[in-house]
Design a protein around this motif. Structure first.
Motif, PDB file in Angstrom:
ATOM      1  N   TYR A   1       0.757  -1.263   0.108  1.00  0.00           N
ATOM      2  CA  TYR A   1      -0.105  -0.105  -0.112  1.00  0.00           C
ATOM      3  C   TYR A   1       0.970   1.215   0.040  1.00  0.00           C
ATOM      4  CZ  TYR A   1      -4.370  -2.823   0.659  1.00  0.00           C
ATOM      5  OH  TYR A   1      -5.339  -3.729   0.523  1.00  0.00           O
ATOM      6  N   PRO A   2       1.688   1.527  -1.043  1.00  0.00           N
ATOM      7  CA  PRO A   2       2.490   2.683  -1.180  1.00  0.00           C
ATOM      8  C   PRO A   2       1.603   3.879  -0.887  1.00  0.00           C
ATOM      9  CG  PRO A   2       2.497   1.583  -3.261  1.00  0.00           C
ATOM     10  CD  PRO A   2       1.893   0.720  -2.387  1.00  0.00           C
ATOM     11  N   LEU A   3       0.320   3.908  -1.740  1.00  0.00           N
ATOM     12  CA  LEU A   3      -0.445   5.211  -1.547  1.00  0.00           C
ATOM     13  C   LEU A   3      -0.958   5.566   0.025  1.00  0.00           C
ATOM     14  CD1 LEU A   3      -2.828   4.513  -4.591  1.00  0.00           C
ATOM     15  CD2 LEU A   3      -1.426   6.428  -4.468  1.00  0.00           C
ATOM     16  N   LEU A   4      -0.962   4.450   0.893  1.00  0.00           N
ATOM     17  CA  LEU A   4      -1.277   4.741   2.286  1.00  0.00           C
ATOM     18  C   LEU A   4      -0.161   5.208   2.695  1.00  0.00           C
ATOM     19  CD1 LEU A   4      -3.401   1.742   3.073  1.00  0.00           C
ATOM     20  CD2 LEU A   4      -4.205   4.335   2.770  1.00  0.00           C
ATOM     21  N   ARG A   5       1.054   4.515   2.618  1.00  0.00           N
ATOM     22  CA  ARG A   5       2.238   4.912   3.316  1.00  0.00           C
ATOM     23  C   ARG A   5       2.848   6.427   2.844  1.00  0.00           C
ATOM     24  NH1 ARG A   5       6.239   1.865   1.415  1.00  0.00           N
ATOM     25  NH2 ARG A   5       5.180   0.340   0.037  1.00  0.00           N
ATOM     26  N   ASP A   6       2.824   6.555   1.583  1.00  0.00           N
ATOM     27  CA  ASP A   6       3.317   8.037   1.030  1.00  0.00           C
ATOM     28  C   ASP A   6       2.362   8.938   0.762  1.00  0.00           C
ATOM     29  OD1 ASP A   6       5.797   6.024   0.831  1.00  0.00           O
ATOM     30  OD2 ASP A   6       5.244   5.734  -1.375  1.00  0.00           O
ATOM     31  N   VAL A   7       1.290   8.740   0.587  1.00  0.00           N
ATOM     32  CA  VAL A   7       0.345  10.024   0.645  1.00  0.00           C
ATOM     33  C   VAL A   7      -0.676  10.075   1.842  1.00  0.00           C
ATOM     34  CG1 VAL A   7      -1.567  10.658  -0.881  1.00  0.00           C
ATOM     35  CG2 VAL A   7       0.260   9.500  -1.881  1.00  0.00           C
ATOM     36  N   ALA A   8      -1.432   8.987   2.012  1.00  0.00           N
ATOM     37  CA  ALA A   8      -2.558   9.315   2.755  1.00  0.00           C
ATOM     38  C   ALA A   8      -2.110   9.586   4.178  1.00  0.00           C
ATOM     39  CB  ALA A   8      -3.606   8.105   2.959  1.00  0.00           C
ATOM     40  N   LEU A   9      -1.352   8.386   4.860  1.00  0.00           N
ATOM     41  CA  LEU A   9      -0.635   8.697   6.136  1.00  0.00           C
ATOM     42  C   LEU A   9       0.006  10.061   6.516  1.00  0.00           C
ATOM     43  CD1 LEU A   9       0.308   4.942   7.105  1.00  0.00           C
ATOM     44  CD2 LEU A   9      -1.780   6.414   8.075  1.00  0.00           C
ATOM     45  N   PRO A  10       1.014  10.366   5.560  1.00  0.00           N
ATOM     46  CA  PRO A  10       1.693  11.552   5.945  1.00  0.00           C
ATOM     47  C   PRO A  10       0.778  12.901   5.907  1.00  0.00           C
ATOM     48  CG  PRO A  10       3.005  10.339   4.217  1.00  0.00           C
ATOM     49  CD  PRO A  10       1.661   9.603   4.438  1.00  0.00           C
ATOM     50  N   THR A  11      -0.135  12.719   5.125  1.00  0.00           N
ATOM     51  CA  THR A  11      -1.093  14.035   4.621  1.00  0.00           C
ATOM     52  C   THR A  11      -1.962  14.013   6.041  1.00  0.00           C
ATOM     53  OG1 THR A  11      -1.048  13.587   2.453  1.00  0.00           O
ATOM     54  CG2 THR A  11      -3.095  15.027   3.431  1.00  0.00           C
ATOM     55  N   LEU A  12      -2.434  12.697   6.560  1.00  0.00           N
ATOM     56  CA  LEU A  12      -3.457  12.909   7.668  1.00  0.00           C
ATOM     57  C   LEU A  12      -2.662  13.134   8.727  1.00  0.00           C
ATOM     58  CD1 LEU A  12      -6.262  12.402   8.763  1.00  0.00           C
ATOM     59  CD2 LEU A  12      -5.664   9.938   8.828  1.00  0.00           C
ATOM     60  N   ARG A  13      -1.574  12.792   8.964  1.00  0.00           N
ATOM     61  CA  ARG A  13      -0.680  12.882  10.351  1.00  0.00           C
ATOM     62  C   ARG A  13      -0.263  14.633  10.326  1.00  0.00           C
ATOM     63  NH1 ARG A  13       2.371   7.888   9.839  1.00  0.00           N
ATOM     64  NH2 ARG A  13       1.696   6.619  11.535  1.00  0.00           N
ATOM     65  N   HIS A  14       0.154  15.083   8.915  1.00  0.00           N
ATOM     66  CA  HIS A  14       0.611  16.515   8.946  1.00  0.00           C
ATOM     67  C   HIS A  14      -0.728  17.359   9.398  1.00  0.00           C
ATOM     68  CE1 HIS A  14       2.130  20.481   7.671  1.00  0.00           C
ATOM     69  NE2 HIS A  14       1.146  20.414   6.956  1.00  0.00           N
ATOM     70  N   ALA A  15      -1.722  17.136   8.833  1.00  0.00           N
ATOM     71  CA  ALA A  15      -2.975  17.949   9.062  1.00  0.00           C
ATOM     72  C   ALA A  15      -3.385  17.791  10.754  1.00  0.00           C
ATOM     73  CB  ALA A  15      -4.057  17.365   8.268  1.00  0.00           C
ATOM     74  N   LEU A  16      -3.302  16.674  11.019  1.00  0.00           N
ATOM     75  CA  LEU A  16      -3.855  16.728  12.703  1.00  0.00           C
ATOM     76  C   LEU A  16      -2.568  17.430  13.420  1.00  0.00           C
ATOM     77  CD1 LEU A  16      -4.871  12.904  12.772  1.00  0.00           C
ATOM     78  CD2 LEU A  16      -6.438  14.985  12.992  1.00  0.00           C
ATOM     79  N   ALA A  17      -1.554  17.078  13.082  1.00  0.00           N
ATOM     80  CA  ALA A  17      -0.367  17.698  13.934  1.00  0.00           C
ATOM     81  C   ALA A  17      -0.421  19.386  13.738  1.00  0.00           C
ATOM     82  CB  ALA A  17       0.973  17.282  13.534  1.00  0.00           C
TER      83      ALA A  17
END
Length: 285
Positions: free
Chosen positions: A177-193
Motif C-alpha cells: 500500500y504505497p499510496l497509504l504509506r506515501d500519501v494518505a498517512l503523511p497527509t493525515l498526520r500533518h493535518a492533525l499535527a
C-alpha cells in the motif's frame, strides 16, 4: 460469517482482535459521516449515487461488524491467505444480503480486511501496536497469494482496470500500500499535527488521494477524462490551501456539485481514507 471457524489465539490477542475490529468499523463510519465529500454518500445526501444512501451504508456496516474481528483473529493466529479470502467472501455475501445487492463496502472488505489482519499479525509478533507504515508493509507477506488469487473480471472496477491499464487494489496490497504509506498517512498526520479538526484533516487527506489516485470508480463512471477532471479539481483545491484555507467547506461543496453533475464518485479514494484512519487509530489502541 457463522461458518468461519475461528482459530485459537492467546487471550491478549483475542482482546486485540476485538479492539481492532471495532476500530475498523469506526473508521468506515467516520468516512460515511464526513461531509462535504465530492460525489460520495454522506448523512445529508447520496452524492452521485442513485441506488444507495447513508441508511444503506449503515445496514452494510451492521452486517460487517463481526467480519473485521474475525479477520483479526485469523491474522493474529498466522493462518494462511486462503482463510482470509474465505472470510472476506463470506463478509461480502453478508454485505450484499444486507443491502439488497448494492456494493457499499467491497473495496473495504478487501483492503481494510487485509490491513486489520496485518495489524493483528504485527501485534502478535511484536507484542505491541505497529506503526501504520509497518502494517502496510506486513500485507506484502501475502504478495504471492494476491498475485494468484482469482479476479471477478465482470466487476465494474476490474473492467475499468483492464480497459485503462492501471493498477488496482490487489497490486497496491501486494506492494504494501504505497499510496497509504506515501500519501494518505503523511497527509493525515500533518493535518492533525497542524491542529486541523479531525473532519478537516480527513477532507484534506481525501482530496490529496483524489489528486493522485487512479481511482477505478472514477474511471468506471467517467473514463480517463472524468478521472483527469476530478484530479484537476482536487489539485486546484489543495493549491488554494485546501482545508487550511478559510471557507474551504464552501469550495468543497462547489466541487462536489461538479462531481454530481458528472456522476463521478471517488469510491476508491474513500476506501483508502477509511484505511488511513484505521491505521492511525490502531497505533494508540
Amino acid at each position: 460469517m457463522n461458518a468461519v471457524v475461528q482459530p485459537a489465539v492467546r487471550p491478549a490477542a483475542a482482546v486485540d482482535s476485538a479492539r481492532l475490529g471495532r476500530l475498523a468499523v469506526a473508521s468506515l463510519h467516520a468516512e460515511l459521516a464526513l461531509a462535504p465529500k465530492p460525489g460520495l454518500v454522506t448523512p445529508f445526501d447520496s452524492g452521485s449515487h442513485h441506488d444507495m444512501d447513508a441508511g444503506t451504508f449503515l445496514r452494510s456496516l451492521f452486517a460487517l461488524r463481526h467480519y473485521f474481528t474475525a479477520v483479526a483473529y485469523l491474522g493474529a493466529a498466522g493462518t494462511d491467505f486462503d482463510a482470509l479470502r474465505r472470510c472476506g467472501i463470506a463478509a461480502e455475501i453478508a454485505m450484499l444480503r444486507a443491502t439488497a445487492g448494492v456494493n457499499t463496502h467491497r473495496g473495504a472488505v478487501f483492503s481494510l480486511g487485509l490491513l486489520v489482519a496485518a495489524a493483528a499479525a504485527c501485534r502478535s509478533r511484536l507484542g505491541h501496536a505497529a506503526t501504520g507504515e509497518q502494517v502496510c508493509q506486513e500485507v506484502r507477506r501475502w504478495a504471492a497469494e494476491l498475485a494468484n488469487a482469482p479476479l471477478d473480471t465482470n466487476s465494474p472496477g476490474q473492467r475499468a482496470r483492464a480497459r485503462h491499464g492501471v493498477q488496482g487494489v490487489r497490486e497496491q496490497a501486494a506492494a504494501g500500500y504505497p499510496l497509504l504509506r506515501d500519501v494518505a498517512l503523511p497527509t493525515l498526520r500533518h493535518a492533525l499535527a497542524s491542529d486541523l479538526p479531525c473532519e478537516a484533516a480527513m477532507c484534506q487527506t481525501l482530496m490529496q488521494l483524489i489528486a493522485c489516485v487512479d481511482d477505478l470508480n472514477l474511471l468506471h463512471r467517467g473514463g480517463a477524462d472524468g478521472l483527469r477532471w476530478a484530479q484537476r479539481q482536487a489539485r486546484t483545491f489543495l493549491e488554494a490551501g485546501g482545508a487550511f484555507a478559510p471557507g474551504w467547506q464552501a469550495d468543497l461543496r462547489r466541487i462536489g456539485d461538479g462531481f454530481v453533475a458528472r456522476r463521478l464518485s471517488p469510491g476508491g479514494s474513500a476506501d483508502l481514507l477509511a484505511c488511513s484512519g484505521f491505521l492511525l487509530q490502531q497505533e494508540h489502541a
